[in-house]
Design an enzyme around this catalytic site. Sequence first.
Site, short mmCIF file in Angstrom:
data_model
loop_
_atom_site.label_atom_id
_atom_site.label_comp_id
_atom_site.label_asym_id
_atom_site.label_seq_id
_atom_site.Cartn_x
_atom_site.Cartn_y
_atom_site.Cartn_z
CG ASN A 131 -2.00 -1.17 1.00
OD1 ASN A 131 -2.34 -1.42 0.16
ND2 ASN A 131 -2.52 -1.51 2.25
CE LYS B 77 15.64 14.40 -1.48
NZ LYS B 77 15.40 12.83 -0.98
CG HIS C 289 14.37 15.83 -5.06
ND1 HIS C 289 15.84 16.04 -5.51
CD2 HIS C 289 14.52 14.56 -5.62
CE1 HIS C 289 16.52 14.90 -5.79
NE2 HIS C 289 15.60 14.06 -6.07
CG HIS C 290 9.02 16.01 -3.88
ND1 HIS C 290 8.98 15.83 -2.49
CD2 HIS C 290 9.75 15.08 -4.29
CE1 HIS C 290 9.60 14.87 -2.13
NE2 HIS C 290 10.06 14.14 -3.19
CB ALA D 131 20.63 4.15 -3.32
#
Length: 264
Positions: free
Chosen positions: A20, A157, A153-154, A120
């Site tokens: 999920n 983060k 990044h968003h 990673a």
Amino acid sequence: MDTHQIMSLPVLRIGVTGLNGRMGQMLALSIASSSEAILAGGTSRSPTGNSSCPCFQSIDELAAVSDLIIDFTHVSTVINHARTLEKAGKAWVLGTTGLSEREQAAVNQAATHIPVVQAANFSPGVTLALSLAKKMGAALPASLYDAEIVEMHHRQKVDAPSGTALAIGEAVAEGRGVRLSDVRESGRDGHTGPRGDNAIGFAALRGGQIVGEHTLLFTSGTEQISLTHKAFDRRIFADGAVRAALWLREQPAGLYGMEDVLGL
Ligand code: NAD
């Protein structure tokens, strides 16, 4: 027995831990679009989610119905998962990040008995970029070229620089025969003085919902070369993990990276 029977492998039954989760849901989509694999089931800590496949409480139960486990969950699961899969003799594709030395040792131990791919970043593009970064580091020495890494990044983060940016820095450092920790320069602000002669620099930008962008630059007095990777969708990590799973089913016990899957 005809040629087709000799060549074809049985459909791979993949179990997905944390079904999920963000990556778990992506993995279900990637497996559904593969003709060589089926979703055997998943583990879930919450009752909601993918109802079209069996969800188990424990990895032991999931391993019993799967040929291979794809695992993007949380570091707290790693030691238990390593012991369980080693005992069950089931292959393991491990994407969970942030492992301590103790957790990594458990993975290494399991890989003496089962095949494991650990990365990673499961994006083929990033895997290739890491290989190129090492070559660039070796060919473009610190005495002539300043190496800098910019990532974006968003806005949610929480860590910087990103794990992938650090991996790119490690690759450059390896190519140059130095330790990243000895030459890393990040978070420049205020009166910092000039950059270190041998430095590998990092800059982190944050905004919107950017999945992940990384650029490695080498700049001399007379030229600049840059290498950029942009991930548009988390699906790339799930597709890479399924690609790794299909590759792994034919490998003996051992610890492999995404570069082995790509044959780099
Ligand atoms: P998420 O929080 O959306 O999902 C995590 C899942 O793991 C959830 O289903 C959660 O219930 C389950 N989980 C957490 N703790 C557990 C526990 N103790 N026991 C059993 N299940 C547990 O996170 P996500 O974005 O899917 O990322 C999961 C992991 O994958 C993180 O470590 C992340 O850094 C890593 N990741 C790796 C790559 C890669 O390419 N290697 C890409 C994306 C994410």
